[in-house]
Design an enzyme around this catalytic site. Sequence first.
Site, PDB file in Angstrom:
ATOM      1  N   ASP A 221       0.834  -1.197   0.000  1.00 32.37           N
ATOM      2  CA  ASP A 221       0.000   0.000   0.000  1.00 32.37           C
ATOM      3  C   ASP A 221       0.879   1.260   0.000  1.00 32.37           C
ATOM      4  OD1 ASP A 221      -2.803   1.002   0.418  1.00 32.37           O
ATOM      5  OD2 ASP A 221      -1.897   1.893   2.192  1.00 32.37           O
ATOM      6  N   GLU A 284       1.749  -0.201  -4.931  1.00 32.13           N
ATOM      7  CA  GLU A 284       0.772   0.802  -5.353  1.00 32.13           C
ATOM      8  C   GLU A 284       1.545   2.091  -5.560  1.00 32.13           C
ATOM      9  OE1 GLU A 284      -3.233   3.125  -3.818  1.00 32.13           O
ATOM     10  OE2 GLU A 284      -1.599   2.711  -2.442  1.00 32.13           O
TER      11      GLU A 284
HETATM   12  C1  NOJ Z   1      -4.505   2.966  -0.787  1.00 27.71           C
HETATM   13  C2  NOJ Z   1      -5.628   1.996  -0.596  1.00 27.71           C
HETATM   14  O1  NOJ Z   1      -5.912   1.367  -1.811  1.00 27.71           O
HETATM   15  C3  NOJ Z   1      -6.796   2.805  -0.073  1.00 27.71           C
HETATM   16  O2  NOJ Z   1      -7.974   2.043  -0.044  1.00 27.71           O
HETATM   17  C4  NOJ Z   1      -6.436   3.329   1.301  1.00 27.71           C
HETATM   18  O3  NOJ Z   1      -7.470   4.185   1.755  1.00 27.71           O
HETATM   19  C5  NOJ Z   1      -5.130   4.130   1.267  1.00 27.71           C
HETATM   20  N1  NOJ Z   1      -4.115   3.485   0.494  1.00 27.71           N
HETATM   21  C6  NOJ Z   1      -4.604   4.355   2.654  1.00 27.71           C
HETATM   22  O4  NOJ Z   1      -4.088   3.180   3.180  1.00 27.71           O
END
Ligand code: NOJ
Length: 539
Positions: A221, A284
């Site tokens: 993440d 991500e």
């Molecule tokens: C990215 C995640 O995909 C999202 O759902 C989340 O709110 C944020 N990161 C914070 O962790």
Amino acid sequence: MNENSAALPADLSAPAAPWWRSAVFYQVYPRSFADSNGDGVGDLGGLREKLGYLELLGVDALWICPVMLSPMADGGYDVADPRDIDPLFGGLAAMDAVLAEAHDRGLRVTMDLVPNHTSDQHLWFQQALHAPPGSPERARYIFRDGRGPKGSEPPNNWPSIFGGPAWTRVIESDGLPGQWYLHIFAPEQPDLNWENPEVAADFEDTIRFWLARGVDGFRIDVAHGMAKPAGLPDMAHPEGQFDGDTLVVHDDGDPRFNDPGVHAIHRRLRTIMDQYPDTVAIGEVWVDDNVRFGEYVRPDELHLAFNFRLAETPFHPDRIRAAIDNSLCAVEAVGASPTWTLSNHDIEREVTRYGGGAAGQARARAMILLELALPGAVFVYNGAELGLPNVDDLPESALQDPTWERSGHTLRGRDGCRVPLPWEGQRPPFGFSTADPWLPMPGLWSALTVEKQLERLDSMLSLYRMAIELRGARPEFGGSGLEWYASPPGCLAFRRDGGLLCVLNATESPILLPAGEVLLTSAPIRSRKLPANSTAWLV
Ligand code: NOJ
């Protein structure tokens, strides 16, 4: 398993490409997938019961969104203990059972890890709140004195992604307002201080904990977010800037993300992952610039990084082609594999994004064939294979995304793409649960249940099944390159190294298909005419 990557080298003695380079990943949003204990929230027992469905769908691997211990201020992305599974999802035993059974069925399992922040209920943060400024407990997070008289202004002007300032002031032991802590997301998600070696060491413990239990890898993440720039400088445009008509709040100049220091973190992660063969780390990475994006997937960093260009692109041929070229170009220089995704739990579902209704469905069908024709790894968000639209009329009382509260009820947030999956029957909750689901499900979804779609060859689900099977079985999907072909205006055509020809008709009228055997089309063809809003595969 997807075999086509193994068909790549002409030299039979050459090692096969790693499985993840061309895998089809299925993203499970566990709260919304299947509920096994009748509390209205999906769980790992529910996922386990549906593994047969995923095997039938033909995917290679799962990405399970966070299931670790969490107060659920942000759907599990606020983790209170990264080495335990929340009882809501069934605890550690349920995770072990999913792993064992998924592996028996030939499915790999990747988990979401959240290294940028913890929950405010994490033991470390609770200790930090009760410790004085300057203490080792506070040094695990990003605490600062405020600006202005009596430090009553936040330390800098950064906004939180969910609205409001990215800083919250704490009450010190003397009962008075004191320091501020940084939270790029919700106040319940304090950012960790990655300059503190304890933070890196703890992350390593977490990685090893799950890999030792048999997990095949991780989705990382906010993989572009952990390192922060020295001095935490103000943002130039905290309120965002207009690019044409679009308000861009987060671009590559945003000091909250993409600090070069983050690459040392990924290099360390990679050295650990390399000790566990066949595992994968997928970041991500919301970074626009292709060179800077590519840095995340250099040979000693992440294996894969999400490229969101296709997920952000409207159904327009030039824009789609540019998104594909861009995504290929971003990884080419560093020899990494591209990734493709049309939607996820943070993005409006594709059927809605492409216009909704019959046209939205047709375009989503066309786009999944286009996507599965591309070289690289593909990520399918649960429910996309059913053609679920966004649910944009959820009652306000049901909304749970922190964005709703943080924006002062001006932005509804992401709940519309997180409504639970309809499995069977005529009425909500459609076999998802025996209780009321955590988000209400539209009655109209009786036409979209898995049960209904399995019966019909022309359903979205059947299209996904056929396409994934062909992609894994046919040598024409081999090779890592593609070549664009001349095509009529409003259309796209490319050929894969292995020989597959993919044609997209994004016009409003049918077009004549080129010569070749038709493998699959997203809409029925007559007299070799490909209808509007559809895609064909030829060999
Ligand atoms: C990215 C995640 O995909 C999202 O759902 C989340 O709110 C944020 N990161 C914070 O962790």
